[in-house]
Design a protein around this motif. Structure first.
Motif, mmCIF file in Angstrom:
data_model
loop_
_atom_site.group_PDB
_atom_site.id
_atom_site.type_symbol
_atom_site.label_atom_id
_atom_site.label_comp_id
_atom_site.label_asym_id
_atom_site.label_seq_id
_atom_site.Cartn_x
_atom_site.Cartn_y
_atom_site.Cartn_z
ATOM 1 N N LEU A 71 20.777 -1.147 -25.610
ATOM 2 C CA LEU A 71 21.910 -0.203 -25.579
ATOM 3 C C LEU A 71 22.865 -0.437 -24.403
ATOM 4 N N LYS A 79 26.469 -0.910 -24.962
ATOM 5 C CA LYS A 79 27.272 0.267 -25.375
ATOM 6 C C LYS A 79 27.795 1.078 -24.186
ATOM 7 N N PRO A 119 29.477 6.724 -26.232
ATOM 8 C CA PRO A 119 29.149 6.722 -27.660
ATOM 9 C C PRO A 119 27.878 7.538 -27.958
ATOM 10 N N GLU A 179 25.164 6.959 -29.442
ATOM 11 C CA GLU A 179 23.854 6.318 -29.199
ATOM 12 C C GLU A 179 23.367 6.547 -27.772
#
Ligand SMILES: C[S@@+](CC[C@H](N)C(=O)[O-])C[C@H]1O[C@@H](n2cnc3c(N)ncnc32)[C@H](O)[C@@H]1O
Length: 274
Positions: free
Chosen positions: A15, A18, A39, A41
């Motif tokens: 991740l 991101k 984001p 996530e």
């Protein structure tokens, strides 16, 4: 150290990509607010991200997460508060100060290069009408960096009007007038009084273009802001301008900055002859 690097070992390796590569800082040494887009996530790591941002800039007292796009007449974001603190800041730009609370009124530090550019276009003694003025950062830039005779700034949001008045005082500007009202009602009272009109409302300024042209006396320039797709950013703006004023000449065109994926905020400088 970049935000991504700081979060290695905190956010799972899959991740880290991101993690946002940038965020906006508004303010000065007296206190700043950071605005970041995170984001979905990364929801479980949002507080760690906020703490990392605060650790990167010791003046940051509040961290806000932007939710969705700007909306409403006042063009505001919805924010989630990640680190609570004062959101009213004194933002320092090119030698002048802008007082603003981004939770109450539009402001973007990313427009500052455009402010410099607009200020550099002014001739001495010009009369400027500044529509959709917010906290009036363009008026402050023009008054401090150029030599206009007068600037009249019009804004609908009462918070924008309040900060506009404060910003004129703060920067010791005496040749600017703040007007609280709707451009649709105010502009018709200002016909044939100006050499230059700024229309800083990319989503909708086109509806007011005929009013803006009417406010020019003799030949003059309208700075018209609009949105355009990446493939041909100026096409829509030029079509609108040519349709509404066939005699006008487009004397300059600029991509101000990116607005959304594949969409730019653009500026046309339109000269209307006498
Ligand atoms: C994109 S913001 C630009 C603000 C400012 N010029 C700046 O660059 O920071 C547009 C501003 O227009 C104001 N606005 C929207 N519709 C308006 C109207 N009909 N009359 C006056 N102001 C309006 C909004 O409240 C908002 O502050």
């Amino acid at each position: 150290m970049a935000l991504k690097r700081r979060l290695e070992g905190v956010v799972p390796p899959g991740l880290v990509e991101k993690v946002p590569s940038s965020f906006e800082i508004m303010g000065s040494r007296a206190g700043a607010v950071a605005i970041v887009e995170i984001p979905a996530e990364l929801e479980p790591y949002k507080h760690e991200i906020a703490r990392a941002i605060a650790a990167m800039n010791k003046h940051v007292k509040a961290v806000l997460r932007r939710l969705g796009a700007r909306s409403g007449d006042y063009r505001l974001y919805n924010f989630e508060v990640l680190i609570e603190g004062p959101t009213e800041v004194l933002h320092k730009e090119h030698g002048y100060l802008i007082k603003v609370d981004p939770t109450k009124v539009y402001f973007s530090s990313r427009d500052q290069t455009d402010r410099l550019d607009v200020a550099s276009r002014l001739g001495e003694g010009e009369r400027v009408l500044y529509l959709f003025a917010g906290v009036a950062p363009y008026a402050v830039a023009m008054a401090k960096l150029a030599r206009p005779r007068i600037i009249v700034a019009v804004e609908l949001n009462p918070w924008g009007f309040k900060y506009m008045v404060e910003n004129f005082k703060l920067n010791k500007i005496r040749n600017a007038v703040a007007v609280h009202g709707d451009v649709a009602a105010v502009a018709p009272l200002l016909r044939k009084k100006f050499d230059r009109v700024l229309m800083t409302l990319p989503l909708g300024a086109y509806r007011y273009l005929p009013l803006a042209f009417d406010c020019l006396e003799g030949g003059g320039v309208v700075h018209f802001y609009h949105l355009g797709r990446e493939e041909d950013p100026f096409r829509d703006a030029e079509e609108v301008a040519k349709k509404l004023c066939p005699d006008c000449q487009i004397v300059d065109r600029r991509v101000v900055r990116d607005y959304a994926p594949g969409v730019y905020k653009v500026r046309l400088d339109i000269y209307k002859p006498h």
